[in-house]
Design a protein around this motif. Structure first.
Motif, PDB file in Angstrom:
ATOM      1  N   ASP A 227       0.863  -1.182   0.058  1.00 28.18           N
ATOM      2  CA  ASP A 227       0.054   0.069  -0.063  1.00 28.18           C
ATOM      3  C   ASP A 227       0.737   1.209   0.073  1.00 28.18           C
ATOM      4  O   ASP A 227       2.006   1.245   0.376  1.00 28.18           O
ATOM      5  N   SER A 228       0.347   2.412  -0.248  1.00 30.07           N
ATOM      6  CA  SER A 228       0.875   3.469  -0.534  1.00 30.07           C
ATOM      7  C   SER A 228       0.088   4.610  -0.373  1.00 30.07           C
ATOM      8  O   SER A 228      -1.133   4.785  -0.726  1.00 30.07           O
ATOM      9  N   PRO A 229       0.659   5.916   0.350  1.00 32.98           N
ATOM     10  CA  PRO A 229      -0.028   7.163   0.253  1.00 32.98           C
ATOM     11  C   PRO A 229      -0.328   8.103  -0.863  1.00 32.98           C
ATOM     12  O   PRO A 229      -0.676   9.256  -0.589  1.00 32.98           O
ATOM     13  N   TYR A 230      -0.100   7.656  -2.088  1.00 31.98           N
ATOM     14  CA  TYR A 230      -0.210   8.186  -3.229  1.00 31.98           C
ATOM     15  C   TYR A 230      -0.455   7.289  -4.480  1.00 31.98           C
ATOM     16  O   TYR A 230      -0.352   6.158  -4.195  1.00 31.98           O
TER      17      TYR A 230
ATOM     18  N   MET B 109      -6.104 -15.117   6.166  1.00 31.81           N
ATOM     19  CA  MET B 109      -4.439 -15.552   5.576  1.00 31.81           C
ATOM     20  C   MET B 109      -4.956 -16.210   4.144  1.00 31.81           C
ATOM     21  O   MET B 109      -4.186 -16.001   3.420  1.00 31.81           O
ATOM     22  N   ARG B 110      -6.236 -16.843   4.054  1.00 33.58           N
ATOM     23  CA  ARG B 110      -6.284 -17.554   2.639  1.00 33.58           C
ATOM     24  C   ARG B 110      -6.606 -16.681   1.754  1.00 33.58           C
ATOM     25  O   ARG B 110      -5.999 -16.786   0.811  1.00 33.58           O
TER      26      ARG B 110
ATOM     27  N   VAL C 164     -13.267 -10.160  10.348  1.00 27.49           N
ATOM     28  CA  VAL C 164     -13.962  -9.656  11.469  1.00 27.49           C
ATOM     29  C   VAL C 164     -15.323  -9.476  11.452  1.00 27.49           C
ATOM     30  O   VAL C 164     -16.053  -9.489  12.285  1.00 27.49           O
ATOM     31  N   CYS C 165     -15.798  -8.724  10.140  1.00 26.76           N
ATOM     32  CA  CYS C 165     -17.044  -8.839   9.789  1.00 26.76           C
ATOM     33  C   CYS C 165     -17.901 -10.307   9.909  1.00 26.76           C
ATOM     34  O   CYS C 165     -18.728 -10.401  10.475  1.00 26.76           O
ATOM     35  N   THR C 166     -17.130 -11.137   9.358  1.00 28.92           N
ATOM     36  CA  THR C 166     -17.821 -12.478   9.527  1.00 28.92           C
ATOM     37  C   THR C 166     -17.899 -13.071  10.891  1.00 28.92           C
ATOM     38  O   THR C 166     -18.894 -13.609  11.259  1.00 28.92           O
TER      39      THR C 166
ATOM     40  N   LEU D 177      -3.289  -7.249   4.101  1.00 36.50           N
ATOM     41  CA  LEU D 177      -3.621  -8.067   5.222  1.00 36.50           C
ATOM     42  C   LEU D 177      -4.502  -7.402   6.036  1.00 36.50           C
ATOM     43  O   LEU D 177      -5.611  -7.878   6.711  1.00 36.50           O
ATOM     44  N   ALA D 178      -4.605  -5.933   6.200  1.00 36.89           N
ATOM     45  CA  ALA D 178      -5.598  -5.112   6.887  1.00 36.89           C
ATOM     46  C   ALA D 178      -6.911  -5.228   6.387  1.00 36.89           C
ATOM     47  O   ALA D 178      -7.926  -5.497   7.178  1.00 36.89           O
ATOM     48  N   VAL D 179      -6.969  -5.307   5.119  1.00 36.94           N
ATOM     49  CA  VAL D 179      -8.255  -5.343   4.398  1.00 36.94           C
ATOM     50  C   VAL D 179      -9.035  -6.782   4.732  1.00 36.94           C
ATOM     51  O   VAL D 179      -9.938  -6.806   5.052  1.00 36.94           O
ATOM     52  N   THR D 180      -7.988  -7.845   4.555  1.00 39.52           N
ATOM     53  CA  THR D 180      -8.601  -9.171   4.623  1.00 39.52           C
ATOM     54  C   THR D 180      -9.117  -9.419   6.171  1.00 39.52           C
ATOM     55  O   THR D 180     -10.120 -10.263   6.277  1.00 39.52           O
TER      56      THR D 180
END
Length: 346
Positions: free
Chosen positions: A41-44, A248-249, A196-198, A188-191
């Motif tokens: 990921d990147s801030p631009y 992780m999957r 967490v929602c599940t 990893l933060a997105v998955t």
């Protein structure tokens, strides 16, 4: 058509190799750095050029919320400037490249529903290839994932969440295959957030089906109280292994595909000869087609496992209900829900 695409990719790779060789330090040594730069990921936002300096497009807003004075002051490390984390009193809500990709996926999801959703209730059968494709996917998630894994009674209740997760993940996966885009599910933060929602939906489903008392009773595993000190930690650990597996999957499969794809193209620069493109580009093209398939498969797997975990949680309530009926005044034995709970929960 395929031969033309392979030929175009070969010529593009050979041209990029020539440009990289002329640039001196833009040769094979930059391949790992280029791959890593692409997947993180990147801030631009930027337009990436194969093994060359990317074209800077725009800086994204940086939103830092300090919990104490000076908590968000950047510091210099061996890897460059670094923003303190949440444990150090700084909440980072900055917009990043993967955030933009998630927003685009959400817009595609909403646009798909508005364009191909059957809003005319007088027509029971949708018209058009797009509308029929969406209907096929919706029915598949409802009938094959929700109802079969959760049950005919409770399954339709969780179809909206499962459909949202399926299409949202699918669009994020597909966006990563578009030039100059990025795969948010390779973060990893997105998955983890999706998992967490599940996890939350799963626990709510269990409490709704069995009640708070039945839910807590399930954590004992039905063993003698003398063994609760062993069983309760094991059951609690089992609650968190499921979202960890989801995290992780999805993360590993989406990240690995892009790394393999770029590494195959990077062989042209590592070996230092354009003739390598005759082998690496067709292989990379095959991996790209495989990634299209994987984009659908990973969306399906995440949704299927979510439905399975919700179904196992719902089965707790049916198990307790069937157990009570089986030991009560009923002459017919355990209820049908009791058997279904064993089928779903294993």
């Amino acid at each position: 058509m395929r031969k033309a695409m392979v030929l175009f990719a070969s010529l593009f790779a050979a041209t990029a190799w020539a440009a990289g060789s002329a640039g001196g330090e833009q040769g094979g040594d930059d391949v790992p750095g280029y791959i890593l730069h692409h997947v993180v990921d990147s801030p631009y936002l930027e337009i990436e050029v194969p093994l060359s300096s990317p074209i800077h497009a725009a800086d994204l807003p940086q939103i830092l919320i300090p919990f104490s004075e000076g908590a968000c002051t950047p510091r210099m490390t061996d890897h460059g400037q670094e923003i303190p984390g949440l444990m150090e009193g700084c909440l980072d809500l900055s917009i990043t490249k993967h955030t933009i990709m998630m927003w685009l996926a959400a817009l595609l999801l909403l646009g798909t529903l508005f364009i191909w959703g059957n809003r005319d209730k007088t027509k029971l059968v949708p018209r058009g290839a797009g509308a029929n494709l969406i209907e096929m996917l919706v029915l598949f998630v409802r009938d094959e994932l929700a109802i079969k894994n959760i049950g005919k009674e409770e399954g339709p209740r969780y179809v909206p969440y499962l459909l949202t997760a399926f299409f949202f993940i699918l669009f994020m996966n597909l966006l990563g295959l578009v030039p100059w885009m990025a795969t948010a599910t390779g973060n990893l933060a997105v998955t983890a957030s999706l998992a967490v929602c599940t996890f939350i939906v799963t626990q709510v489903a269990g409490i709704r089906a069995a009640g708070l008392g039945g839910y807590l009773k399930h954590l004992t595993g039905g063993v003698h109280p003398a063994l609760w000190f062993i069983m309760i930690p094991v059951e609690v650990l089992g609650l968190f292994t499921k979202p960890f597996a989801l995290t992780m999957r999805l993360f590993a499969n989406m990240l690995a595909g892009h790394i393999v794809l770029f590494f195959l193209l990077g062989l042209i620069f590592i070996l230092g000869h354009p003739a390598v493109a005759a082998v690496s580009v067709p292989f990379a093209f095959a991996i790209y087609l495989l990634e299209l398939f994987v984009a659908f498969v990973q969306a399906y797997v995440f949704t299927m496992l979510s439905a399975l975990f919700i179904g196992m949680s719902v089965a707790m309530g049916h198990h307790d209900h069937g157990h009570a009926e089986g030991h009560g005044h009923s002459e017919t034995g355990p209820s049908h829900d009791h058997g279904k709970a064993h089928m779903l929960g294993g």
